[in-house]
Design an enzyme around this catalytic site. Sequence first.
Site, PDB file in Angstrom:
ATOM      1  N   ASP A 169      52.422  69.777  52.135  1.00  0.00           N
ATOM      2  CA  ASP A 169      51.608  69.404  53.292  1.00  0.00           C
ATOM      3  C   ASP A 169      51.064  67.989  53.155  1.00  0.00           C
ATOM      4  OD1 ASP A 169      50.073  69.364  55.543  1.00  0.00           O
ATOM      5  OD2 ASP A 169      48.665  70.906  54.920  1.00  0.00           O
ATOM      6  N   ASP A 367      53.759  63.841  59.765  1.00  0.00           N
ATOM      7  CA  ASP A 367      53.242  65.035  59.102  1.00  0.00           C
ATOM      8  C   ASP A 367      54.376  65.996  58.779  1.00  0.00           C
ATOM      9  OD1 ASP A 367      51.198  66.843  58.190  1.00  0.00           O
ATOM     10  OD2 ASP A 367      51.501  67.964  60.037  1.00  0.00           O
TER      11      ASP A 367
END
Length: 487
Positions: A169, A367
Site C-alpha cells: 500500500d 496509488d
Amino acid sequence: MGLLFCVFFAACFFFTAPFVHCSRSLLQTPHPTAVLDVAGAIEKTRNVLSSTPIDQSLSASPSPSPTSFLSLQIYPRASVHKTSHPDYKSLTISRLERDSARFTSLATRLDLSVSGIPKSDLKPLGKGSEFGAEDLESPIVSGSSQGSGEYFSRVGIGKPQSQVYMVLDTGSDVNWVQCAPCADCYQQSDPIFEPSLSSSYSPLNCETQQCKYLDDSECRNDRTCVYEVSYGDGSYTVGDFVTETITLGSNSVNNVAIGCGHNNEGLFVGAGGLLGLGGGPLSFPSQLNATTFSYCLVDRDSDSASTLEFDSALPPNAITAPLLRNHQLDTFYYLGLTGISVGGELLPVPESAFQIDESGNGGIIIDSGTAVTRLQTDTYNALRDAFVKGTKNLPSADDVALFDTCYNLSSTSSVDVPTLSFHFPEGKVLPLPAKNYVIPVDSDGTFCFAFAPTSSTLSIIGNVQQQGTRVGFDLGNSRVGFVPDKC
C-alpha cells in the site's frame, strides 16, 4: 526533424494558457488508436472464476533487476485465493464497492490533514476499539478474486520467520500484522503471527522516536507504545508497536517498526497485514533508507507474479515525471501531471486541475491500493466526452456501478479505441494500453470505461491504469518513472 517536433510540441504544451490545449494537427501521437483484445479479456474473466490458486511456495519467482539487492514477489489475489463469487459481474460489483471505500479512506485522510483535525479524533468503528535497507525485492500478487483491487507480497515476520501475505500500500505508512492473542481478528489465509515464538520481537517504549511518529498512540503501563490506525472507512488495526525482523525473499531486515495488531477489522480479508510503502518516516522504504523502489502490477485477473524492488535504478528508457509532496501529508506520492489526451488530442483542462494548492487540497497521487482512477468531476467529464466521441461506432450498454460509459462488445473479438495518454513536463507522454482503461465487467461482453468522477479535491491514478507498467519512485531525485511492459 524529430528535434524540431519536440521543441514545437513543448512550446505548444507549456505556453498555451489558461488551458492545456493544442490542435490535433500539432499533437499527433504515433498511434491515435489502440487495439482492445475483447476475446482475450472475456476468456480471462472466465478463467479467474474457475482457476485453482497456485501454491506460491512452489511457483517460480520472476527475475529481479540485476541492480536490485532486495526483491519481493507481487501476486494478484486471484493467484492466491479462489473467488467465492458465482459470476464475474458480481465479482466486479464487489471490487468496485471495496474500491469506493478505499478511495473514501484516502480522501478522508487528506481532508483531516488539511482541516487540522488529528487522526486520534477518527476512532475505529465496531468492537475492540479500546487500546488494550538498503536494497530489497519481493514478488507482487493481484488481490482481485475476493472483490479487492489489492496486491500482495509474501513476507517473513520474526525469527524464525512466519510467512504471511501482506497488502502492498503506497497510501499508508504504518506496517502491521495480525498478532496472537486476537481480541478481534479477521480471517486470513495463513496462521496468525505468534509473537511469543519470535526471538526478535521487541516492544517499543513510548519515548522512542518510532512511537512519536505515530499519528495516534497511547502508552500502556507508562511504558509500552500502543498504536492505532483507522482508515476512514471503518477499517482499523490496534495493538502493540514493536520492532521485528522482516524477511523479503532471502534477505532480512532487523528492527523494523511494525504494529502487532490484536484488534483488526476491515477490508484486509485474506492478507495477514499491510506493508506501508508511503512517504512518511514509518513506511517500509523510509525505514530501509531506500533511495528508490519500484513495483510492477500484473493483470488483476492473472495468476502470474511480478516484483517489488528496493534500490534498483530507473532504467534509461523510463518515462519520468516529477514526484511532488504535500506539506500537509507526507504519505502520498503526488505526480506532476500536466494533461491527458484522447486519440492524440489534449483535453481542454487547465493544469491547475492536477496541482496541489497552497492549503494542501487538489493534486493527483499515484496509488497501488486504489483500483479505478478518480478525477475531479469537470476533468472526468471532459475525458469521458472525448472518449465517447471517439467510440461512436461502438454499441452502448447500461451503466455498471460507478462506471457511466459502457459498451456491448459481445459480437466482436477486438476493437479499436482512442489511445489515452498521460502527459508530463518536458513533453513526456505515457500512452496506456487499451486494456488498462476499457475493462470487462462481466463474461458476456460488457466493457466499461475504467475511470470515475469524484467531488473530492484529490485525484488518484489507480492500479488498473498501472497494470503491466513498472512504476519506480526515485525518492532521492523526486522523480516517478514508468516503464511499460516490464513486469
